[in-house]
Design an enzyme around this catalytic site. Structure first.
Site, PDB file in Angstrom:
ATOM      1  CG  ASP A 281      -0.708  -0.571   3.170  1.00  0.00           C
ATOM      2  OD1 ASP A 281       0.596  -0.521   2.523  1.00  0.00           O
ATOM      3  OD2 ASP A 281      -1.342   0.386   3.733  1.00  0.00           O
TER       4      ASP A 281
ATOM      5  CG  ASP B 205       6.585   6.618   5.745  1.00  0.00           C
ATOM      6  OD1 ASP B 205       7.476   7.516   6.163  1.00  0.00           O
ATOM      7  OD2 ASP B 205       5.681   6.569   6.501  1.00  0.00           O
TER       8      ASP B 205
ATOM      9  CE  LYS C 157       4.051   9.240   4.397  1.00  0.00           C
ATOM     10  NZ  LYS C 157       3.771  10.198   5.992  1.00  0.00           N
TER      11      LYS C 157
ATOM     12  CG  PHE D 163      -0.093   9.436   9.857  1.00  0.00           C
ATOM     13  CD1 PHE D 163       0.801   8.940  10.517  1.00  0.00           C
ATOM     14  CD2 PHE D 163      -1.372   8.842   9.476  1.00  0.00           C
ATOM     15  CE1 PHE D 163       0.407   7.125  10.279  1.00  0.00           C
ATOM     16  CE2 PHE D 163      -1.768   7.658  10.300  1.00  0.00           C
ATOM     17  CZ  PHE D 163      -0.663   6.513  10.726  1.00  0.00           C
ATOM     18  CB  VAL D 164      -1.643   9.200   3.926  1.00  0.00           C
ATOM     19  CG1 VAL D 164      -1.296  10.257   3.114  1.00  0.00           C
ATOM     20  CG2 VAL D 164      -0.243   8.492   3.614  1.00  0.00           C
TER      21      VAL D 164
ATOM     22  NE  ARG E 182      -5.533  -2.123   8.869  1.00  0.00           N
ATOM     23  CZ  ARG E 182      -4.264  -1.837   8.738  1.00  0.00           C
ATOM     24  NH1 ARG E 182      -4.222  -1.788   7.574  1.00  0.00           N
ATOM     25  NH2 ARG E 182      -3.680  -2.157  10.061  1.00  0.00           N
TER      26      ARG E 182
HETATM   27  C1  PRP Z   1       3.086  -0.147   6.750  1.00  0.00           C
HETATM   28  C2  PRP Z   1       2.586  -0.740   4.639  1.00  0.00           C
HETATM   29  C3  PRP Z   1       3.892  -0.677   5.028  1.00  0.00           C
HETATM   30  C4  PRP Z   1       4.863  -0.223   5.597  1.00  0.00           C
HETATM   31  C5  PRP Z   1       5.812   0.432   5.017  1.00  0.00           C
HETATM   32  O1  PRP Z   1       2.442  -1.062   7.144  1.00  0.00           O
HETATM   33  O2  PRP Z   1       1.872  -1.222   4.579  1.00  0.00           O
HETATM   34  O3  PRP Z   1       4.090  -2.237   4.785  1.00  0.00           O
HETATM   35  O4  PRP Z   1       3.955  -0.243   6.517  1.00  0.00           O
HETATM   36  O5  PRP Z   1       6.295   1.887   5.904  1.00  0.00           O
HETATM   37  P1  PRP Z   1       7.947   1.802   5.546  1.00  0.00           P
HETATM   38  O6  PRP Z   1       8.312   2.119   3.955  1.00  0.00           O
HETATM   39  O7  PRP Z   1       8.177   3.137   6.490  1.00  0.00           O
HETATM   40  O8  PRP Z   1       8.236   0.665   6.631  1.00  0.00           O
HETATM   41  P2  PRP Z   1       2.707  -1.375   9.370  1.00  0.00           P
HETATM   42  O9  PRP Z   1       3.236  -1.569   9.345  1.00  0.00           O
HETATM   43  O10 PRP Z   1       1.653  -0.465   9.328  1.00  0.00           O
HETATM   44  O11 PRP Z   1       1.033  -2.277   8.667  1.00  0.00           O
HETATM   45  P3  PRP Z   1      -0.788  -2.536   7.705  1.00  0.00           P
HETATM   46  O12 PRP Z   1       0.386  -2.982   6.763  1.00  0.00           O
HETATM   47  O13 PRP Z   1      -0.984  -3.899   9.107  1.00  0.00           O
HETATM   48  O14 PRP Z   1      -0.923  -1.266   8.070  1.00  0.00           O
END
Ligand code: PRP
Length: 186
Positions: A105, A108, A136, A157-158, A170
């Protein structure tokens, strides 16, 4: 239908409307259909955030494909990456010799994806591509392989379209900016 008004408390503003997302996903699907015309790719969705993008992307693609999922955690309930990645659920199948498409998704800091790619490469797939709905625009992010990006977004923060804050939001059908007052309260 075009979404014109935020419908959830905590949404500061809509960043990407659902119609725009749908069109971009269709474009990505067409490209993938061409690139994987002679193979049966395995789409690996990264739970939980990728669920919405994954289901829309796979339905927009027409080549025969298979799906599997990994669950990893990097954020917990915080709004910043911790750098700590844990595998909560692994793939159900072997990927040796397979063409793998990792579906994320958001990229970051890039830490989650880097960890995942290192992990998956060790399983000797034929190749791995990465498709991320959002990336990002962040100069200090680590350089990590991302083959297709739906949208490059500012470093805010999105939420929505699979992305959460503390497990919520979600289900929003668009990508929105979270009102900072929501996390200032916690
Ligand atoms: C979020 C997103 C990515 C990751 C990106 O997952 O789905 O997997 O963070 O961040 P990064 O590039 O800084 O590592 P999260 O751990 O929040 O779990 P989720 O998918 O269950 O929301």
């Amino acid at each position: 239908m075009t979404t014109t008004e935020p419908r959830a408390t905590g949404v500061a503003r809509i960043l990407i409307d659902e119609d725009v997302i749908r069109l971009r996903i269709a474009e990505i699907a067409r490209e993938l259909d061409e690139e994987y015309a002679d193979s049966v790719p395995l789409l690996v969705g990264v739970l939980n955030g990728a669920i919405t993008f994954m289901t829309d992307l796979m339905r927009a693609m027409t080549v025969p494909l298979e799906v599997d999922f990994m669950a990893v955690s990097s954020y917990g309930a915080a709004t910043q990456s911790s750098g700590v990645v844990r595998i909560l659920k692994d793939l159900d199948q072997e990927i040796e010799g397979r063409r793998v498409i990792v579906v994320e998704d958001i990229v970051d800091s890039g830490l989650t994806l880097q960890y995942l790619l290192d992990n998956l490469e060790r399983r000797n797939p034929a190749d791995i591509a990465v498709v991320a709905l959002l990336k990002k625009d962040k100069p200090d992010a680590i350089q990590v392989q991302v083959d297709k990006v739906g949208f490059t977004i500012p470093d805010e923060f999105v939420i929505g379209f699979g992305l959460d804050y503390a497990g919520k939001y979600r289900n929003l059908p668009y990508v929105a900016v979270l009102d900072p007052s929501v996390y200032a309260e916690n």
